[in-house]
Design an enzyme around this catalytic site. Structure first.
Site, PDB file in Angstrom:
ATOM      1  N   ASP A 181      -9.612  11.338   9.057  1.00 27.31           N
ATOM      2  CA  ASP A 181     -10.084  10.972   8.106  1.00 27.31           C
ATOM      3  C   ASP A 181     -10.430   9.601   7.342  1.00 27.31           C
ATOM      4  O   ASP A 181      -9.891   8.619   6.957  1.00 27.31           O
ATOM      5  CB  ASP A 181      -8.371  10.463   8.089  1.00 27.31           C
ATOM      6  CG  ASP A 181      -7.926  10.502   6.265  1.00 27.31           C
ATOM      7  OD1 ASP A 181      -8.301  10.903   5.453  1.00 27.31           O
ATOM      8  OD2 ASP A 181      -6.896  10.168   6.003  1.00 27.31           O
ATOM      9  N   LYS A 211       4.575  -0.076   8.632  1.00 23.98           N
ATOM     10  CA  LYS A 211       4.490   1.494   7.551  1.00 23.98           C
ATOM     11  C   LYS A 211       6.049   2.489   7.302  1.00 23.98           C
ATOM     12  O   LYS A 211       6.078   2.966   8.913  1.00 23.98           O
ATOM     13  CB  LYS A 211       3.173   2.282   8.525  1.00 23.98           C
ATOM     14  CG  LYS A 211       2.282   3.683   7.852  1.00 23.98           C
ATOM     15  CD  LYS A 211       1.541   3.930   8.101  1.00 23.98           C
ATOM     16  CE  LYS A 211       1.217   6.013   7.684  1.00 23.98           C
ATOM     17  NZ  LYS A 211      -0.048   5.483   7.993  1.00 23.98           N
ATOM     18  N   GLY A 216       1.257  -1.135  -0.185  1.00 23.52           N
ATOM     19  CA  GLY A 216       0.125  -0.363  -0.160  1.00 23.52           C
ATOM     20  C   GLY A 216       0.637   1.185  -0.046  1.00 23.52           C
ATOM     21  O   GLY A 216       2.279   1.185   0.086  1.00 23.52           O
ATOM     22  N   GLY A 246       0.428   5.905   0.358  1.00 22.22           N
ATOM     23  CA  GLY A 246      -0.961   6.764   1.054  1.00 22.22           C
ATOM     24  C   GLY A 246       0.083   7.996   1.135  1.00 22.22           C
ATOM     25  O   GLY A 246       1.233   8.613   0.567  1.00 22.22           O
ATOM     26  N   GLY A 247      -0.682   9.602   1.136  1.00 21.67           N
ATOM     27  CA  GLY A 247       0.257  10.554   1.126  1.00 21.67           C
ATOM     28  C   GLY A 247       1.089  10.539   2.549  1.00 21.67           C
ATOM     29  O   GLY A 247       1.879  11.469   2.341  1.00 21.67           O
ATOM     30  N   PHE A 248       1.341   9.661   3.107  1.00 22.53           N
ATOM     31  CA  PHE A 248       2.431  10.292   4.155  1.00 22.53           C
ATOM     32  C   PHE A 248       3.200   9.121   4.015  1.00 22.53           C
ATOM     33  O   PHE A 248       4.258   8.840   5.504  1.00 22.53           O
ATOM     34  CB  PHE A 248       1.437   9.825   5.713  1.00 22.53           C
ATOM     35  CG  PHE A 248       0.384  10.752   5.940  1.00 22.53           C
ATOM     36  CD1 PHE A 248       0.907  12.581   6.162  1.00 22.53           C
ATOM     37  CD2 PHE A 248      -0.654  10.788   6.344  1.00 22.53           C
ATOM     38  CE1 PHE A 248       0.324  13.379   6.250  1.00 22.53           C
ATOM     39  CE2 PHE A 248      -1.655  11.223   6.594  1.00 22.53           C
ATOM     40  CZ  PHE A 248      -1.359  12.548   6.501  1.00 22.53           C
ATOM     41  N   GLY A 249       2.954   7.686   3.804  1.00 24.61           N
ATOM     42  CA  GLY A 249       3.976   6.947   3.840  1.00 24.61           C
ATOM     43  C   GLY A 249       3.550   5.570   3.087  1.00 24.61           C
ATOM     44  O   GLY A 249       2.741   5.601   2.193  1.00 24.61           O
ATOM     45  N   ALA A 250       4.256   3.849   2.377  1.00 14.98           N
ATOM     46  CA  ALA A 250       4.654   3.510   2.060  1.00 14.98           C
ATOM     47  C   ALA A 250       4.245   2.306   3.111  1.00 14.98           C
ATOM     48  O   ALA A 250       4.437   2.388   3.832  1.00 14.98           O
ATOM     49  CB  ALA A 250       5.248   3.218   0.938  1.00 14.98           C
ATOM     50  N   VAL A 251       3.683   1.548   2.618  1.00 17.12           N
ATOM     51  CA  VAL A 251       2.974   0.090   3.612  1.00 17.12           C
ATOM     52  C   VAL A 251       3.737  -1.557   2.706  1.00 17.12           C
ATOM     53  O   VAL A 251       3.468  -1.787   1.609  1.00 17.12           O
ATOM     54  CB  VAL A 251       1.571  -0.322   4.326  1.00 17.12           C
ATOM     55  CG1 VAL A 251       1.548  -1.202   4.924  1.00 17.12           C
ATOM     56  CG2 VAL A 251       1.586   1.357   4.494  1.00 17.12           C
TER      57      VAL A 251
END
Length: 223
Positions: A175, A67, A46, A48-53
């Protein structure tokens, strides 16, 4: 994965993974780098706006989600601190289980304007239980994967119970969307991604923000 210190950290991570009453643990960056295959694209589940998982596989065969927050994100430390503050102590069947965290700053050699310079690289990571069914958004957008009404009811009820629990803890998620609701093997929903969450003080009844920072954060299962 080898020295005695790392073996101890692995044992601590295994313990918190298997014991739902255990508290999150502080983990070294080297361990998280090793179990994710140096954060390989094959293990990415995954972004997102803050990081990758990433999927992290322990020697025992157990899997966790790691994360890794983006280094260049300008309010990285603030969001990291807020997320941990909200996650610590949160234990409910409809919230994702927080297993551990890593906060390290490394002094490394980097190329800058054609020459090598020393730079401080901040590493901020969070570890969670791995939920193989992905996120709720996958099921809402895929017409071929329609959910039975009983399953829909279970998901709706679980989300409501999770949010009610968070509000009892004076936590406002800020969120909540289908990308941030993960599903376990039994399709039980787990509220995830507390990067924008706020824990209210005793005198506060609501959280006010001037900026909308929520972004898509999609987790999926790699085959």
């Amino acid at each position: 994965m080898a020295d005695g210190g790392q073996d101890n950290e692995l044992a601590a991570l295994e313990k918190v993974l298997l014991d739902k009453s255990a508290d999150p643990v502080d983990l070294p960056f080297s361990l998280l780098k090793a179990i994710t295959g140096n954060f390989s694209e094959d293990n990415k589940i995954g972004r997102g706006g803050f990081g990758a998982v990433y999927k992290g596989v322990l020697p025992s065969g157990h899997t966790i989600a790691v994360k890794k927050l983006f280094e260049q994100f300008e309010i990285l430390d603030k969001n990291f601190a807020c997320e941990i503050a909200c996650l610590v102590g949160v234990k409910h069947k409809n919230t994702v289980r927080f297993l551990g965290y890593c906060s390290e700053t490394q002094h490394v050699m980097r190329l800058y304007e054609g020459r090598s310079v020393w730079a401080d690289v901040r590493q901020r990571l969070l570890c969670f239980e791995y939920l193989p069914k992905g996120c709720l958004a996958d099921y809402l957008s895929d017409a071929s994967c329609r959910l039975q009404w009983t399953t829909c009811y279970q998901i709706i009820k679980g989300i409501c119970e999770g949010i009610h629990y968070l509000h009892q803890q004076r936590i406002i998620h800020m969120d909540l969307n289908p990308q941030n609701v993960l599903l376990d093997n039994n399709m039980v929903p787990r509220i995830a991604d507390f990067g924008l969450s706020r824990r209210l003080s005793g005198s506060q009844s609501r959280a006010i923000t001037d900026h909308k920072l929520g972004t898509m954060d999609i987790w999926h299962q790699n085959s």
